[in-house]
Design a protein around this motif. Structure first.
Motif, PDB file in Angstrom:
ATOM      1  N   GLN A   1       0.835  -1.205   0.000  1.00 15.99           N
ATOM      2  CA  GLN A   1       0.000   0.000   0.000  1.00 15.99           C
ATOM      3  C   GLN A   1       0.869   1.254   0.000  1.00 15.99           C
ATOM      4  OE1 GLN A   1      -2.756  -0.302   3.286  1.00 15.99           O
ATOM      5  NE2 GLN A   1      -3.658  -2.185   2.510  1.00 15.99           N
ATOM      6  N   ARG A   2       1.945   1.226   0.790  1.00 18.39           N
ATOM      7  CA  ARG A   2       2.857   2.375   0.819  1.00 18.39           C
ATOM      8  C   ARG A   2       3.562   2.532  -0.528  1.00 18.39           C
ATOM      9  NH1 ARG A   2       3.854   0.340   6.021  1.00 18.39           N
ATOM     10  NH2 ARG A   2       5.719  -0.753   5.295  1.00 18.39           N
ATOM     11  N   ALA A   3       3.961   1.409  -1.133  1.00 20.68           N
ATOM     12  CA  ALA A   3       4.643   1.466  -2.435  1.00 20.68           C
ATOM     13  C   ALA A   3       3.716   2.067  -3.491  1.00 20.68           C
ATOM     14  CB  ALA A   3       5.094   0.072  -2.845  1.00 20.68           C
ATOM     15  N   TYR A   4       2.455   1.658  -3.479  1.00 19.61           N
ATOM     16  CA  TYR A   4       1.504   2.192  -4.457  1.00 19.61           C
ATOM     17  C   TYR A   4       1.294   3.684  -4.249  1.00 19.61           C
ATOM     18  CZ  TYR A   4      -2.782   2.637  -7.221  1.00 19.61           C
ATOM     19  OH  TYR A   4      -3.731   3.030  -8.138  1.00 19.61           O
ATOM     20  N   ALA A   5       1.194   4.099  -2.990  1.00 22.29           N
ATOM     21  CA  ALA A   5       1.035   5.529  -2.691  1.00 22.29           C
ATOM     22  C   ALA A   5       2.236   6.317  -3.196  1.00 22.29           C
ATOM     23  CB  ALA A   5       0.844   5.738  -1.192  1.00 22.29           C
ATOM     24  N   ASP A   6       3.443   5.761  -3.018  1.00 25.46           N
ATOM     25  CA  ASP A   6       4.652   6.438  -3.499  1.00 25.46           C
ATOM     26  C   ASP A   6       4.680   6.515  -5.026  1.00 25.46           C
ATOM     27  OD1 ASP A   6       5.684   7.095  -1.057  1.00 25.46           O
ATOM     28  OD2 ASP A   6       7.149   5.463  -0.979  1.00 25.46           O
ATOM     29  N   LEU A   7       4.267   5.441  -5.693  1.00 22.12           N
ATOM     30  CA  LEU A   7       4.250   5.451  -7.157  1.00 22.12           C
ATOM     31  C   LEU A   7       3.296   6.507  -7.682  1.00 22.12           C
ATOM     32  CD1 LEU A   7       4.324   1.623  -7.968  1.00 22.12           C
ATOM     33  CD2 LEU A   7       6.137   3.283  -8.399  1.00 22.12           C
ATOM     34  N   GLN A   8       2.157   6.677  -7.040  1.00 21.17           N
ATOM     35  CA  GLN A   8       1.200   7.686  -7.479  1.00 21.17           C
ATOM     36  C   GLN A   8       1.746   9.103  -7.302  1.00 21.17           C
ATOM     37  OE1 GLN A   8      -3.261   6.650  -6.895  1.00 21.17           O
ATOM     38  NE2 GLN A   8      -2.202   5.715  -5.174  1.00 21.17           N
ATOM     39  N   LYS A   9       2.745   9.255  -6.423  1.00 21.64           N
ATOM     40  CA  LYS A   9       3.369  10.565  -6.220  1.00 21.64           C
ATOM     41  C   LYS A   9       4.596  10.765  -7.108  1.00 21.64           C
ATOM     42  CE  LYS A   9       2.118  10.522  -1.310  1.00 21.64           C
ATOM     43  NZ  LYS A   9       2.665  10.449   0.076  1.00 21.64           N
TER      44      LYS A   9
END
Length: 487
Positions: free
Chosen positions: A26-34
């Motif tokens: 979930q954290r990785a996906y949030a970072d990718l979206q940023k």
């Protein structure tokens, strides 16, 4: 029988771990979206097992790297990973609604990447396969919200296909329309996982396919302000605002964007900043940004566009000699490729310039066009105010002069002043089917739609559709059809 039951339980338990959104993922996906790609990739290396979510995110990270860098060598190195990831996902639980969604997402990642590198045919097949997967998933799991983010996007794209190509979509089994796609994107926004992506895609549809209104702009500003640390949103916010003639707001988004080394490099931002300052008539600052883009960018897209804009910076500056700017236009013909629209336009201008030359009137119209496109209407009006229709001897120049004035007054919320100029542009353009006629008819449709005069609005939207051959036909037709459906 007992051992068979235990075996089935073991298989079921194993499949239960096939698609798990762990806290780290979930954290990785949030970072990718940023666009924090490196920190996301580091987080992904700590995840173990054949988790379909990790496969999807690994692929997402590669897609972001490719489309932000436009690096041909990176594309050649990474392109084999599409089949590897598709094969890995196919081995996972096909009774999970996630499997087909992630298979489709990987297809769409590579379709987007391939389009950037001029691989249109292969990209098209990826889109078709993604559509089939998502349609199947919708039938099997109609209440699974993640399906609708990309399915809604595809239905909008299919609904945007020009009428003369709609038979191709039907032949391939692709069905959908813009309204259906919008409804599905709205539905996808109820899903906590893909909500942010769905909100952004919905706004991009409104900006690039429909008409971007004041409420849409407010929604975009709210979305960006809610995610101050999101570089991707600042970038897309800027491109949407620039597309809709609000370059000052686009500049504000880019000025406030997060700029630390934690974020993926986006050289194309320098190109956009160059565009904005060119529209403002600040040719020295624009030149600095275009030069910075060319110095840091590794790809083949936007090279023709950048040299064309560098030419304009010299060509339009006061007291400049045209022959001094010409070598920059020669570079347009020598570098890059014509995959993206801006490079195609640059190539077309350069070829016409060297074939026919340019009249002094073209500089007047170009300054007004750039300022008007950016929403700098005071400057645009000042460029044109000393002239009249009679100052332009060529019909295309007369048509453009009237169209530019009409659009300037329209952007200044003076529709009654805009109408006679847009009507004149339409009348001048119709015999030779000039693009100014189609775009003038579209804007007249919008004006009468705002006046709640449905009869005139319908007539002008239909008139816009009647123009058969011009460079903006797909865009104008999409918007005109959307205008008609809105009546």
């Amino acid at each position: 029988m007992r051992y068979l039951f235990l075996f089935l339980l073991t298989i079921s338990a194993a499949h239960a771990q096939d698609f798990v959104w762990t806290p780290g993922l979930q954290r990785a996906y949030a970072d990718l979206q940023k666009l924090k790609v490196q920190s996301a990739k580091q987080a992904l290396t700590t995840e173990i097992g054949q988790n379909g979510v990790r496969i999807f995110l690994d692929d997402y990270a590669d897609m972001l790297l490719l489309v932000t860098s436009d690096d041909d060598r990176a594309f050649a190195t990474l392109s084999d990973r599409e089949d590897d990831r598709l094969d890995a996902l196919k081995k996972l639980d096909n009774n999970s609604p996630w499997q087909r969604v992630f298979l489709a997402e990987v297809r769409l990642h590579w379709a987007f990447s391939k389009l950037k590198f001029g691989k249109e045919l292969s990209a098209s097949w990826d889109v078709i396969r993604a559509y089939k997967l998502l349609s199947e998933n919708q039938k099997l799991f109609p209440n699974f919200l993640p399906t609708y983010k990309s399915l809604g996007t595809l239905h909008v794209m299919i609904g945007s296909v020009p009428d003369n190509y709609s038979w191709v979509a039907n032949l391939l089994g692709l069905h959908g329309n813009i309204k259906q796609g919008q409804q599905e994107l709205q539905r996808a926004q109820q899903d906590p996982t893909f909500q942010l992506e769905a909100r952004l895609i919905d706004l991009m549809v409104r900006a690039y396919v429909l008409k971007f209104g004041d409420s849409d702009e407010q929604a975009l500003q709210q979305l960006v302000s809610e995610h101050a640390d999101n570089l991707l949103l600042h970038f897309f916010g800027a491109t949407i605002e620039q597309k809709n003639g609000h370059s000052e707001q686009a500049l504000a988004y880019l000025t406030k964007r997060p700029m630390s080394s934690a974020y993926q490099s986006l050289p194309v931002i320098e190109n956009i900043l160059g565009d904005i300052y060119l529209q403002k008539g600040d040719y020295a600052t624009a030149t600095t940004h275009f030069r910075q883009f060319l110095a840091t960018y590794k790809g083949q897209n936007f090279l023709k566009d950048s040299y064309y804009k560098l030419f304009l910076c010299q060509w339009l500056a006061p007291n400049q000699i045209d022959v001094q700017a010409a070598p920059l236009l020669q570079k347009v013909l020598a570098v890059g490729r014509t995959t993206v629209e801006s490079d195609k336009a640059a190539q077309k201008f350069a070829e016409a310039y060297f074939k026919k030359g340019a009249s002094p009137n073209q500089k007047i119209l170009m300054r007004a066009r750039l300022a008007s496109d950016g929403g700098f209407t005071d400057s645009a009006l000042a460029y044109l105010r000393p002239y009249s229709d009679a100052n332009f001897s060529l019909t295309p120049e007369k048509a453009e002069y009237n169209y530019r004035l009409g659009r300037i007054y329209q952007r200044r919320n003076e529709p009654d002043s805009a109408i006679p100029y847009l009507n004149r542009a339409l009348a001048l353009s119709e015999p030779d089917q000039l693009s100014f006629g189609a775009t003038a008819a579209l804007q007249l449709g919008y004006i009468y739609q705002q006046k709640n005069d449905r009869t005139h609005a319908r007539s002008f939207f239909q008139k816009a559709l009647s123009f058969k051959h011009h460079e903006y036909k797909n865009s104008v037709d999409n918007k005109a059809r959307a205008g008609l459906s809105g009546l």
